[in-house]
Write an enzyme that holds these catalytic residues in place. Structure first.
Site, PDB file in Angstrom:
ATOM      1  N   ASN A  12       0.733  -1.367   0.084  1.00 16.91           N
ATOM      2  CA  ASN A  12      -0.003  -0.140   0.209  1.00 16.91           C
ATOM      3  C   ASN A  12       0.807   1.330  -0.052  1.00 16.91           C
ATOM      4  O   ASN A  12       0.423   2.119  -0.936  1.00 16.91           O
ATOM      5  CB  ASN A  12      -0.869  -0.112   1.400  1.00 16.91           C
ATOM      6  N   ASP A  37       5.949 -12.413  -7.392  1.00 11.90           N
ATOM      7  CA  ASP A  37       6.038 -11.845  -8.906  1.00 11.90           C
ATOM      8  C   ASP A  37       5.597 -10.284  -8.671  1.00 11.90           C
ATOM      9  O   ASP A  37       4.897  -9.894  -9.792  1.00 11.90           O
ATOM     10  CB  ASP A  37       4.952 -12.674  -9.563  1.00 11.90           C
ATOM     11  N   GLU A  38       5.715  -9.732  -7.622  1.00 18.32           N
ATOM     12  CA  GLU A  38       5.063  -8.430  -7.687  1.00 18.32           C
ATOM     13  C   GLU A  38       6.089  -7.401  -8.739  1.00 18.32           C
ATOM     14  O   GLU A  38       5.166  -6.689  -8.948  1.00 18.32           O
ATOM     15  CB  GLU A  38       5.583  -7.686  -6.354  1.00 18.32           C
ATOM     16  N   CYS A 144      -3.551   4.313   3.748  1.00 21.92           N
ATOM     17  CA  CYS A 144      -3.765   4.066   2.388  1.00 21.92           C
ATOM     18  C   CYS A 144      -3.717   2.759   1.960  1.00 21.92           C
ATOM     19  O   CYS A 144      -3.581   1.765   2.802  1.00 21.92           O
ATOM     20  CB  CYS A 144      -2.465   4.708   1.686  1.00 21.92           C
ATOM     21  N   HIS A 206      -1.347  -1.431  20.492  1.00 22.05           N
ATOM     22  CA  HIS A 206      -1.639  -2.485  19.786  1.00 22.05           C
ATOM     23  C   HIS A 206      -1.695  -3.750  20.760  1.00 22.05           C
ATOM     24  O   HIS A 206      -2.557  -4.447  20.901  1.00 22.05           O
ATOM     25  CB  HIS A 206      -0.898  -2.561  18.662  1.00 22.05           C
TER      26      HIS A 206
HETATM   27  P1  NAD Z   1       1.638  -4.044   3.102  1.00 22.98           P
HETATM   28  O1  NAD Z   1       1.217  -5.035   3.733  1.00 22.98           O
HETATM   29  O2  NAD Z   1       0.854  -3.211   1.990  1.00 22.98           O
HETATM   30  O3  NAD Z   1       3.228  -4.225   2.624  1.00 22.98           O
HETATM   31  C1  NAD Z   1       3.451  -5.463   2.081  1.00 22.98           C
HETATM   32  C2  NAD Z   1       4.626  -5.468   1.294  1.00 22.98           C
HETATM   33  O4  NAD Z   1       5.908  -5.269   1.712  1.00 22.98           O
HETATM   34  C3  NAD Z   1       4.633  -6.564   0.231  1.00 22.98           C
HETATM   35  O5  NAD Z   1       3.765  -6.442  -0.681  1.00 22.98           O
HETATM   36  C4  NAD Z   1       5.992  -6.742  -0.244  1.00 22.98           C
HETATM   37  O6  NAD Z   1       6.014  -5.629  -1.299  1.00 22.98           O
HETATM   38  C5  NAD Z   1       6.721  -6.283   0.922  1.00 22.98           C
HETATM   39  N1  NAD Z   1       7.243  -7.194   1.717  1.00 22.98           N
HETATM   40  C6  NAD Z   1       6.690  -7.962   2.622  1.00 22.98           C
HETATM   41  N2  NAD Z   1       7.385  -8.851   2.952  1.00 22.98           N
HETATM   42  C7  NAD Z   1       8.644  -9.051   2.347  1.00 22.98           C
HETATM   43  C8  NAD Z   1       9.827  -9.538   2.420  1.00 22.98           C
HETATM   44  N3  NAD Z   1      10.403 -10.489   3.263  1.00 22.98           N
HETATM   45  N4  NAD Z   1      10.789  -9.336   1.316  1.00 22.98           N
HETATM   46  C9  NAD Z   1      10.516  -8.039   0.580  1.00 22.98           C
HETATM   47  N5  NAD Z   1       9.330  -7.308   0.694  1.00 22.98           N
HETATM   48  C10 NAD Z   1       8.566  -7.869   1.224  1.00 22.98           C
HETATM   49  O7  NAD Z   1       1.959  -2.825   4.042  1.00 22.98           O
HETATM   50  P2  NAD Z   1       1.816  -1.366   3.953  1.00 22.98           P
HETATM   51  O8  NAD Z   1       0.380  -0.966   4.122  1.00 22.98           O
HETATM   52  O9  NAD Z   1       2.492  -0.776   2.657  1.00 22.98           O
HETATM   53  O10 NAD Z   1       2.586  -0.630   5.071  1.00 22.98           O
HETATM   54  C11 NAD Z   1       3.911  -0.721   5.503  1.00 22.98           C
HETATM   55  C12 NAD Z   1       4.291  -0.454   6.917  1.00 22.98           C
HETATM   56  O11 NAD Z   1       3.485   0.786   7.144  1.00 22.98           O
HETATM   57  C13 NAD Z   1       3.795  -1.293   7.745  1.00 22.98           C
HETATM   58  O12 NAD Z   1       4.698  -1.297   8.901  1.00 22.98           O
HETATM   59  C14 NAD Z   1       2.297  -0.869   8.274  1.00 22.98           C
HETATM   60  O13 NAD Z   1       2.149  -1.514   9.395  1.00 22.98           O
HETATM   61  C15 NAD Z   1       2.672   0.644   8.229  1.00 22.98           C
HETATM   62  N6  NAD Z   1       1.320   1.308   8.284  1.00 22.98           N
HETATM   63  C16 NAD Z   1       0.624   1.190   7.118  1.00 22.98           C
HETATM   64  C17 NAD Z   1      -0.581   2.017   7.007  1.00 22.98           C
HETATM   65  C18 NAD Z   1      -1.559   1.973   5.654  1.00 22.98           C
HETATM   66  O14 NAD Z   1      -2.625   2.629   5.788  1.00 22.98           O
HETATM   67  N7  NAD Z   1      -1.096   1.074   4.732  1.00 22.98           N
HETATM   68  C19 NAD Z   1      -1.143   2.922   8.009  1.00 22.98           C
HETATM   69  C20 NAD Z   1      -0.047   2.885   9.114  1.00 22.98           C
HETATM   70  C21 NAD Z   1       0.979   2.189   9.228  1.00 22.98           C
END
Ligand code: NAD
Length: 403
Positions: A12, A37-38, A144, A206
């Site tokens: 995200n 496959d991202e 997001c 949390h």
């Molecule tokens: P997400 O779950 O969308 O991200 C997952 C992505 O991380 C995967 O698609 C991959 O690209 C990458 N990833 C995961 N494991 C991996 C690995 N072993 N090797 C390489 N890449 C890997 O998370 P997000 O929503 O983008 O959030 C990122 C951070 O921000 C997290 O810590 C989340 O808790 C924090 N956060 C997110 C939000 C939000 O609204 N999205 C809000 C506050 C905080």
């Protein structure tokens, strides 16, 4: 002059950043997406859509990356700014992969940093670390979500301000200024990464609420998902209050031991709630009512999985799986070095590690088989406060920022 930026990740946050940054004329954006496959899915989506569209409350933005690759050399070489937009458990592997390709003077940081990012980054980057500056955001500036992989993301809300830490600390205001322009979010530099680690209230909220909601769960499915923040009753509020008091107790001891240290950003949970949610809390008379009557929390449920007969808690969700090893345990590890007891934190960590099937705390000591997958200082063989302060330059950080 153009700046080249690499976004590491494919979730995200990465989609949102690519849309917002790739939309700007003076920015070249590259994406490092090594998972599964991202990279192919990004490329397919971008080909169809012409880039990443971000739906913001102000309208649509379309940003096109110059490159998406699973090859670290191609994605990172030449970038002046490298942003890890990833869950904390992926930081170390990604930092190790990109380290050989970082250019001298690059800024490398995480959105969000979570606890002990400086410890993890300085270990993962090895000798490369002296060539770069490290930064971390307290939180992601946006709520997001991806709408369509490789094509579209939506911003549901934007934070009013976000704290940022940097190493070397003198770089903090410089990095904050530039990123503020690029991201259009107010960034406030804090004294050091130590401040960022201790100030993270997610480490209290949390795991503390998960413990409060589910520590006496009888194993049977609930008919509905339980409210998370608004499920805070007086008993859970007492758990949260004690955890917050224990972090404040650590802050006081550190402040006495190192009088020049600036930990002003390490606020109590009560103060943090009022500061962050002024205007959306209907009844601020108690800690319990600050959760239960906070409109921003309305409708948010605990992480739970469907099961025949209803829903069961998802103990592998990030509220435990990320917030314990990469947040709460880091603070607990620092408290261990300072000889500050944290009985309620211990109770929560002990319960959480059982649910996660991990071992982080043994007989009141931060050790155990799963320590290598955490960022507690003990994992980096740091066994005294003085060593932690010296290696991480927390005092130098403080004087550098205040001059
Ligand atoms: P997400 O779950 O969308 O991200 C997952 C992505 O991380 C995967 O698609 C991959 O690209 C990458 N990833 C995961 N494991 C991996 C690995 N072993 N090797 C390489 N890449 C890997 O998370 P997000 O929503 O983008 O959030 C990122 C951070 O921000 C997290 O810590 C989340 O808790 C924090 N956060 C997110 C939000 C939000 O609204 N999205 C809000 C506050 C905080």
């Amino acid at each position: 002059m153009k700046i080249q930026i690499t976004i590491c990740g494919g979730g995200n946050a990465a989609h949102t950043l690519v849309g917002l940054l790739g939309n700007q004329n003076d920015v070249i954006v590259k994406v490092y997406a090594p998972l599964g496959d991202e990279a192919d899915r990004w490329q397919n989506g971008i080909r169809l859509n012409g880039g990443i569209t971000v739906l913001t409350p102000q309208g649509k933005k379309l940003g096109r990356p110059d490159l998406v690759s699973r090859n670290a050399s191609k994605a990172v070489s030449g970038s002046e700014l490298v942003i890890l937009a990833l869950p904390a458990f992926a930081h170390q592997a990604i930092l190790e992969e990109i380290a050989p390709y970082l250019i001298s003077g690059a800024w490398v940081g995480a959105l969000p940093a979570r606890g002990g990012f400086d410890l993890g980054a300085r270990s993962a980057l090895g000798h490369q670390v002296t060539q770069v500056s490290i930064f971390g955001f307290q939180t992601l500036p946006w709520a997001c979500r991806i709408q369509q992989y490789g094509s579209e993301a939506i911003i549901l809300g934007t934070k009013k301000q976000v704290d940022i830490a940097a190493w070397p600390a003198a770089q903090g205001p410089v990095i904050a200024d530039r990123l503020q322009q690029l991201l259009s979010v107010r960034l406030d530099p804090v004294g050091s990464f130590l401040s960022l680690t201790l100030a993270d209230t997610g480490q209290i909220i949390h795991p503390g609420i998960m413990y409060g909601l589910f520590h006496d769960w009888n194993g049977k499915p609930y008919p509905d998902k339980r409210p998370f923040y608004q499920g805070v009753d007086d008993t859970i509020a007492e758990v949260l209050q004690q955890m917050s008091d224990e972090v404040q107790g650590l802050r006081t001891v550190l402040g006495k031991s190192y009088p020049d240290l600036d930990l002003s950003a390490v606020r109590s949970l009560n103060d943090w709630l009022l500061r962050s949610y002024q205007g959306t809390i209907a009844d601020s008379s108690t800690l319990q009512s600050r959760f239960a009557t906070n409109q921003s929390y309305a409708g948010l449920t605990a992480p739970m999985k469907p099961m025949s007969g209803g829903f069961v808690p998802d103990f592998q969700a990030r509220y435990l799986a990320e917030d314990v090893p990469f947040n709460l345990l880091v603070t607990r590890g620092i408290a261990g070095l300072a000889d500050v007891p944290m009985p309620m934190v211990d109770r929560v960590v002990t319960w959480a590690q059982t649910q996660l099937g991990k071992e982080y705390l043994v007989d009141g000591k931060v050790e155990g088989t799963d320590l290598p997958a955490t960022r507690a200082p003990q994992r980096f063989a740091i066994t005294s406060l003085d060593r932690l302060f010296q290696e991480m330059e927390y005092l130098a950080a403080d004087s550098a920022v205040s001059t």
